[in-house]
Each structure stands twice: as structure tokens, then as C-alpha cells.
Enzyme design. Structure first.
Site, mmCIF file in Angstrom:
data_model
loop_
_atom_site.group_PDB
_atom_site.id
_atom_site.type_symbol
_atom_site.label_atom_id
_atom_site.label_comp_id
_atom_site.label_asym_id
_atom_site.label_seq_id
_atom_site.Cartn_x
_atom_site.Cartn_y
_atom_site.Cartn_z
ATOM 1 C CG ASN A 22 -6.934 4.741 6.750
ATOM 2 O OD1 ASN A 22 -6.885 5.190 7.724
ATOM 3 N ND2 ASN A 22 -7.966 4.593 5.956
ATOM 4 C CG ASP A 74 -2.544 -1.686 8.294
ATOM 5 O OD1 ASP A 74 -3.158 -2.482 7.605
ATOM 6 O OD2 ASP A 74 -2.827 -0.438 8.242
HETATM 7 O O1 DOR Z 1 -3.524 1.787 4.613
HETATM 8 C C1 DOR Z 1 -4.185 1.160 4.698
HETATM 9 N N1 DOR Z 1 -4.718 -0.023 3.926
HETATM 10 N N2 DOR Z 1 -5.033 1.054 5.967
HETATM 11 C C2 DOR Z 1 -6.309 0.335 6.051
HETATM 12 O O2 DOR Z 1 -7.287 0.451 7.146
HETATM 13 C C3 DOR Z 1 -6.696 -0.816 5.117
HETATM 14 C C4 DOR Z 1 -5.458 -1.072 4.379
HETATM 15 C C5 DOR Z 1 -5.639 -1.688 2.938
HETATM 16 O O3 DOR Z 1 -6.587 -2.647 2.988
HETATM 17 O O4 DOR Z 1 -5.253 -1.571 1.950
HETATM 18 ZN ZN ZN Z 2 -7.302 -0.194 9.191
#
Ligand code: DOR
Ligand code: ZN
Length: 430
Positions: free
Chosen positions: A277, A304
């Protein structure tokens, strides 16, 4: 204890030089420097010396998610990836929406000592998007929180976002937005396009990102506040950012390594390791991300890094949690997507992995030039190395890397934080 780095090329430029690190600083740069008995010597023939990397966006999962990662294992992954500072997102359990939790994360990071861990405070209580958290208390605490985000969630309410931006100016802080209009992504599973249509996965429109970024740029402009856009994934978001920057809005942006390299074509395997995400988008989007990172509309790379335990990933697509590991592969993916095609040189790598993120995060001692008198906070990179990614061999507790089995260029040989070697030749130094 001093460290003598022999024959490294700062920024990959000019003749090799020796760097003597003493008392946490770069004490001397020259040729033929000598080491005494108390000095660790690093043979850096063929290596590039860069300022230590700074990651504005990692999930270390502690407290509450220690089956996926801990501050200790995440710090190890960071040091091995060449990072000397990371910003830990607040979507933990309990949520880092108060000074008790942010101080805990900060102190635990300092105790582990491999990388500076800067907690990101939540914008809203419990990440629920309803009430502002006590931003001022978190800013005033020992952790000195300067970045706030509801990452994983978007601060959807425009009035709340406006207030957060207004308060942030008094705290000299930045609001980092996970730009996703939930009303447009409810139930979404994959980038809205031909691949999602063919696979029968509910579409995730790029407009869900672009519209929030456009709105937030207007709010930041009016508040005179610093807005940071997390993990930009859509080509049209870049055009929104370009216009806002040209108009003088205080907006910065990051791109994740996976959005530079991977596309929704990977989804045909149905392997949830590719679920993230914002979602993997099209080749036109990855091309736009690369161009924007080269021309500075996107300021920096942030991983991320999102570790998940096996049960959250080894399941059917719809049930899987979004997120990918990133800390130990970031440099290699950046070299593969940007340096090899000639879009970025090593100066550029220093800019997007160290200088700009340090500036955005307000870190005075990071992202500094490789020069005498500056902090000895450095990363040594072998530009000619090649390696095959194996999730099981990464220092992260989790193994959800989307690059499993891929051969990638460039490797971090050593990481130094204020004169102390934190990682060398694939091992961390506790
Ligand atoms: O892919 C994602 N994982 N996007 C996010 O914004 C949060 C994150 C997560 O905390 O696993
Ligand atoms: Zn995010």
C-alpha cells in the site's frame, strides 16, 4: 578507538583517499595516513564513501508487533543497509500517539545503538482520524518528535489535516501524509488497470492518491506548513507536486524503492509478497518515479520497510497484509534503477538517500558532507558487487522481500555512526 578507511572515493569522485575517523568526527583526509595499534583499518579499495543513509519511513513494529520485527532486528537491518538514522512509523500496538510510547521507541533505539531511531508521532489519537494527538507533548519529550504521520491510514478529514498542519508550524515539525482517499480504495486489492481487471481484483485508483496530495498541498500552502508526501506511486501525483513546488508550497516527497522497480505485472503470480500500500502500478508510473527522483520533484527515497510475519503473507491475496521489506535492499534497487541507467550519479545517491531526508527530518548531524570536521557518519559501498537476495539471510525478523532470488548490484560494505562501526562485511557490531 579510531578508524582508518584506506583508499575510498568520496562520492565516487577523484582519486582514492584515506579517511581518519576520531572522536566521532572525520579528523583527517589525505593519502598514506598511518594507523596506530588502537585503530581499526578498513581496506576500502574500490569503495565509494557516502554520508550515512537516512530513512524517513520504516516500520519497526515494536511495541506490539515483535513477531514481525523488533527495534533490535530492524536496527540491524538498517545498519546492514547502510542507514545511520531511521524514522519509525507510529502504527504500533499501542500506537505511538503519546510521549510515553515515542520515548520508549527512542530509548530502545538508543540502547540498541546501531542506528539513530527517531519515532514518528501519530497525527490523530489511535490513528483513528478523529481527534488530534498531543503533538506538542511528543515534540517536547526527550524523543524530540519532529515528524507526525498516521501512516497506514490517511488523515482524511480536511479540517483535522488543516489543524495538524497549523500546529506543526509552531513545533517546527513536518506532517507526513499517507495519501489515500479511503472512500475510493474501500476493498481495493490492486492498482486499477488492465492487470487488476484480468485477475479479477478490485481496482485501486491512482486518483485516490492524487486527489489527497492536491488537497493537502493547498492546505499546507495556506498554513505555511511543511507537508511531506509518503511513498508517491502515481505519475500524476508527480505533476501535482511539481505544480505545488513551483508555486512555493513547502511540500516534499519520497518514493519507495519498490515503486521504482516493480509493476503490477508481478501480480500475475498471485504471490502476496507483492501486495503493498500504495499498490504496485504500471511501467509508465515507475518511469515517472525515476524521472521525478532524478529531477528532484521527488526529494528522496524512503523504504517503507514493512515486515510481516509468515501468517500475514502466506495466505490468499485478499487476506494478506500489505507491505514489503526494504532496508537491506534499498541501495541495490536504487543503483539498479537509477545509477545503472545514468539517471543518478553517486552525488545524486547521497542526495536522495542521505542529504534530503536528513533535511526533511530536521537532523543536523546526518546527511553531512564527507569532509574534515564533519561527523564520521558514513556508508562505504562496493559499486561493483553483485548479490542474490535471500529473505532468510536478511537480518530482519520477517522475510517478506519481493526481490527473493533476484541478482542485484552494489553492496554496503561498512556503516559508521559517529565514528563507531555499526556494520561491516555483512555483520552488525553490537
Ligand atoms: O504497505 C504498507 N504497509 N503500507 C503502509 O502504508 C503501511 C505498511 C504497514 O504498516 O505494513
Ligand atoms: Zn503508508
Amino acid at each position: 578507538m579510531s578508524v582508518l578507511i584506506k583508499n575510498a572515493r568520496p562520492y565516487g569522485e577523484g582519486e582514492p583517499v584515506d579517511l581518519l575517523l576520531r572522536d566521532g568526527l572525520i579528523a583527517e583526509i589525505g593519502s598514506g595516513l598511518d594507523a596506530d595499534d588502537d585503530t581499526e583499518v578498513i581496506d576500502a579499495d574500490g569503495l565509494v564513501a557516502l554520508p550515512g543513509f537516512v530513512d524517513l519511513h520504516v516500520h519497526l513494529r515494536e511495541p506490539g508487533g515483535e513477531d514481525a520485527e523488533t527495534i533490535e532486528t530492524g536496527s540491524a537491518a538498517a545498519a546492514l543497509g547502510g542507514f545511520t538514522a531511521v524514522f519509525a512509523m507510529p502504527n504500533t500496538d499501542p500506537v505511538a500517539d503519546n510521549a510515553v510510547v515515542t520515548e520508549h521507541v527512542y530509548r530502545r533505539g538508543a540502547e540498541v545503538g546501531l542506528v539513530d531511531v527517531h519515532p514518528v508521532g501519530a497525527v490523530t489519537v489511535g490513528l483513528a482520524g478523529e481527534r488530534l494527538a498531543e503533538l506538542g507533548t511528543m515534540a517536547a519529550s526527550a524523543a524530540g518528535v519532529r515528524m507526525f504521520s498516521d501512516d497506514g491510514h490517511c488523515v482524511h478529514d480536511p479540517l483535522l489535516m488543516r489543524r495538524a498542519l497549523e500546529y506543526s508550524t509552531a513545533l517546527d515539525a513536518v506532517i507526513a501524509q499517507h495519501a489515500e482517499d479511503h472512500r475510493l480504495t474501500d476493498g481495493a486489492q490492486a492498482h486499477e488497470g488492465v492487470v487488476a481487471a484480468r485477475l479479477g481484483l478490485a481496482g485501486w485508483p491512482a486518483a485516490a492518491e492524487e486527489t489527497i496530495v492536491a488537497r493537502d498541498c493547498a492546505l499546507a500552502r495556506d498554513a505555511g506548513a511543511a507537508l511531506h508526501v509518503c511513498h508517491v506511486s502515481s505519475a500524476r501525483t508527480v505533476e501535482v507536486l511539481r505544480a505545488a513546488k513551483a508555486a512555493g508550497t513547502r511540500v516534499t516527497a519520497e518514493v519507495a524503492p519498490h515503486h521504482l522497480l516493480l509493476t503490477d505485472a508481478a501480480l500475475t503470480s498471485y504471490d502476496p509478497v507483492n501486495k503493498v500500500n500504495p499498490p504496485l502500478r504500471t511501467g509508465a508510473d515507475t518511469a515517472a518515479m525515476r524521472r521525478a527522483l532524478a529531477d528532484g520533484v521527488i526529494d528522496c527515497v524512503a523504504t517503507d520497510h514493512a515486515p510481516h510475519p509468515p501468517q500475514a503473507k502466506d495466505c490468499e491475496w485478499a487476506a494478506a497484509r500489505p507491505g514489503m521489506l526494504g532496508l537491506e535492499t534499498a541501495l541495490s534497487v536504487l543503483v539498479h534503477t537509477m545509477v545503472e541507467p545514468g539517471l543518478l550519479d553517486w552525488r545524486g545517491v547521497a542526495r536522495v538517500l542521505s542529504e534530503r531526508p536528513a533535511e526533511i527530518g530536521g537532523l543536523a548531524g546526518q546527511g553531512r558532507p564527507v569532509e574534515v570536521g564533519e561527523p564520521a557518519t558514513l556508508t562505504l559501498v562496493d559499486p561493483d558487487a553483485q548479490w542474490t537476495v535471500r529473505g532468510a539471510r536478511l537480518a530482519s525478523l520477517a522475510d517478506n522481500t519481493p526481490y527473493e532470488g533476484m541478482r542485484l548490484p552494489a553492496r554496503v560494505v561498512a556503516t559508521v555512526l559517529r565514528g563507531r562501526v555499526t556494520a561491516r562485511d555483512g555483520e552488525v557490531r553490537k
